[in-house]
Scaffold this motif. Structure first.
Motif, PDB file in Angstrom:
ATOM      1  N   ILE A   1     -17.777   6.391  13.266  1.00 49.61           N
ATOM      2  CA  ILE A   1     -17.154   5.089  13.535  1.00 49.61           C
ATOM      3  C   ILE A   1     -16.369   5.173  14.844  1.00 49.61           C
ATOM      4  O   ILE A   1     -15.567   6.093  15.030  1.00 49.61           O
ATOM      5  CB  ILE A   1     -16.199   4.679  12.389  1.00 49.61           C
ATOM      6  N   PRO A   2     -16.572   4.241  15.770  1.00 48.54           N
ATOM      7  CA  PRO A   2     -15.803   4.268  17.016  1.00 48.54           C
ATOM      8  C   PRO A   2     -14.307   4.200  16.734  1.00 48.54           C
ATOM      9  O   PRO A   2     -13.854   3.415  15.890  1.00 48.54           O
ATOM     10  CB  PRO A   2     -16.275   3.021  17.764  1.00 48.54           C
ATOM     11  N   VAL A   3     -13.533   5.020  17.430  1.00 47.82           N
ATOM     12  CA  VAL A   3     -12.088   5.060  17.216  1.00 47.82           C
ATOM     13  C   VAL A   3     -11.382   5.030  18.564  1.00 47.82           C
ATOM     14  O   VAL A   3     -11.797   5.709  19.514  1.00 47.82           O
ATOM     15  CB  VAL A   3     -11.680   6.311  16.401  1.00 47.82           C
TER      16      VAL A   3
ATOM     17  N   ASN B   1      -7.783  12.236  24.231  1.00 46.44           N
ATOM     18  CA  ASN B   1      -9.116  12.449  24.792  1.00 46.44           C
ATOM     19  C   ASN B   1     -10.174  12.659  23.713  1.00 46.44           C
ATOM     20  O   ASN B   1     -11.367  12.715  24.035  1.00 46.44           O
ATOM     21  CB  ASN B   1      -9.103  13.642  25.755  1.00 46.44           C
ATOM     22  N   ARG B   2      -9.773  12.764  22.474  1.00 45.46           N
ATOM     23  CA  ARG B   2     -10.735  12.811  21.362  1.00 45.46           C
ATOM     24  C   ARG B   2     -11.138  11.408  20.903  1.00 45.46           C
ATOM     25  O   ARG B   2     -11.984  11.263  20.033  1.00 45.46           O
ATOM     26  CB  ARG B   2     -10.147  13.593  20.188  1.00 45.46           C
ATOM     27  N   THR B   3     -10.494  10.376  21.441  1.00 42.74           N
ATOM     28  CA  THR B   3     -10.826   9.004  21.060  1.00 42.74           C
ATOM     29  C   THR B   3     -11.623   8.338  22.184  1.00 42.74           C
ATOM     30  O   THR B   3     -11.623   8.794  23.319  1.00 42.74           O
ATOM     31  CB  THR B   3      -9.549   8.192  20.768  1.00 42.74           C
TER      32      THR B   3
ATOM     33  N   PRO C   1     -16.273  10.566  22.238  1.00 43.65           N
ATOM     34  CA  PRO C   1     -15.025  10.549  22.987  1.00 43.65           C
ATOM     35  C   PRO C   1     -15.199  11.159  24.367  1.00 43.65           C
ATOM     36  O   PRO C   1     -16.013  12.056  24.564  1.00 43.65           O
ATOM     37  CB  PRO C   1     -14.081  11.382  22.112  1.00 43.65           C
ATOM     38  N   TYR C   2     -14.411  10.680  25.309  1.00 50.18           N
ATOM     39  CA  TYR C   2     -14.595  11.038  26.715  1.00 50.18           C
ATOM     40  C   TYR C   2     -14.632  12.541  26.933  1.00 50.18           C
ATOM     41  O   TYR C   2     -15.452  13.055  27.654  1.00 50.18           O
ATOM     42  CB  TYR C   2     -13.447  10.421  27.541  1.00 50.18           C
TER      43      TYR C   2
END
Length: 401
Positions: free
Chosen positions: A124-126, A159-161, A389-390
């Motif tokens: 799921i996008p976060v 940066n994990r999102t 995530p980026y």
């Protein structure tokens, strides 16, 4: 997937209404606005005092359509706020029952970390929110040596999102310098029906010992070192030397209250206020001091503008975005405390300029609606890229926890 499920957003936060702070206030308006737009909103948060833990179904007049209430433990030095504690598996099970289209993690504590892990497992996008400068607070609580650790954790966490939402352009540049990538601007609004000059109350002013011609200087916020309350006190003492009938009104609570009450028994300590009572306290004052140098935004600045007050702040956060010097408020360079005091003295000495600024502040606040900001939030969160995530695989992004 049903219509509601296609528009289901889950919000994760370690603070939530009726708690009184900037994050909780922002989330209140966010949930209200999203519900009005027909979105299904679920919330994951720590239990508040006396509240049972576990899933909670929809309740009338609730800000959301369902909640998962988890264990909470007080944050050291910040006892009115909590860390939330939950296993990722618990969040996975909750979201599998009613899968959201997107997840917004408002805080970066243990609960936020568990939520990011669960979202990754479910695909799921976060996205995350940069609401609080906790790494900047560390020096005020004798933990300055930990600032680099908290800053590193914040960089790794965000940066994990998929993206990090920040409230000002200046903060967007700041987090990018910290190494947090993919920051997006999401500002704040103000409720100009609640906060309005029309709620000025002569009886309240009389209770403060003021006549119609006397000036009330007000501070609204947490009474804590990181809010730079010491400067507000210094500023008022300078004001009082020239305007002996002025009174200092402090709205809020915090660890410095007892000390301040002991040192300044003539100040008016009103404690925490909310709703119409808070609006009356704003509107019944004249000059608003916002001395903080650590806030990421400062919703109180917009509330003071909407209430028709003369705002004195630093050129940072909300003031940097919305205050125009000598037009709708006054702002000083971050490094110049004396300029902050000088601006306040000038407005107290020049009632015609103060009145013009107060009128302009109210007019400008009328354009700062929550409706527009809710639409922007929705576009950002519901249109997230499906890519990962980026920086999730960057070997330089070292997990600290």
């Amino acid at each position: 997937m049903s219509h509601l499920q296609r528009h289901h957003i889950s919000i994760v936060s370690e603070t939530f209404p009726p708690e009184i702070n900037g994050v909780a206030n922002t989330l209140k308006h966010l949930c209200q606005g999203l519900k009005q737009r027909g979105r299904q909103i679920t919330v994951v948060r720590p239990a508040q005092p006396g509240e049972p833990k576990g899933p909670r179904p929809y309740q009338a007049n609730s800000l959301c359509s369902g909640e998962l209430v988890v264990t909470g433990v007080p944050i050291p030095g910040y006892s009115e706020l909590q860390f939330g504690l939950a296993r990722s598996a618990q969040l996975v099970a909750f979201w599998e029952q009613c899968r959201p289209e997107s997840i917004y993690v408002a805080t970066q504590g243990p609960l936020g970390l568990a939520a990011v892990k669960a979202a990754k497992r479910l695909g799921i996008p976060v996205c995350s929110g940069f609401h609080t400068n906790f790494h900047s607070y560390s020096g005020y609580y004798g933990l300055g040596a930990l600032e680099w650790l908290l800053r590193g954790y914040g960089r790794w966490f965000h940066n994990r999102t998929h993206q990090t939402l920040v409230p000002t352009r200046k903060m967007q540049a700041t987090v990018e310098r910290m190494g947090i990538h993919n920051a997006r601007l999401w500002s704040r609004g103000v409720d100009c029906q609640t906060f309005t000059p029309h709620k000025r109350c002569s009886l309240l002013r009389q209770s403060w010992g003021l006549s119609d011609s006397d000036r009330a200087v007000v501070y609204v916020g947490r009474l804590a070192a990181e809010k730079n309350v010491k400067l507000a006190v210094s500023c008022f003492e300078r004001i009082r030397c020239l305007h002996p009938t002025a009174r200092f009104i402090l709205v809020g609570d915090g660890p410095l209250r007892q000390q301040l009450e002991a040192r300044h028994p003539d100040y008016i300590f009103c404690g925490s206020q909310r709703g119409d009572d808070l609006a009356r306290h704003y509107a019944s004052a004249d000059l608003f001091l916002f001395p903080s140098k650590t806030d990421t935004f400062g919703n109180v600045v917009l509330e003071a503008m909407a209430s028709g007050l003369g705002v004195v702040a630093f050129d940072d956060a909300a003031a940097a975005e919305h205050i125009r010097q000598n037009e709708n408020g006054m702002k000083a360079p971050l490094s110049d405390d004396e300029a902050f005091i000088t601006h306040a003295l000038r407005l107290m000495d020049q009632p015609s300029q103060l009145n013009q600024i107060r009128t302009r502040a109210r007019l400008d606040a009328l354009d700062l609606t929550w409706t527009n900001q809710i639409e922007i939030f929705e576009q950002l969160v519901l249109n997230q890229s499906e890519r990962g995530p980026y920086n999730a695989t960057d070997k330089q992004s070292i997990p600290i926890l």
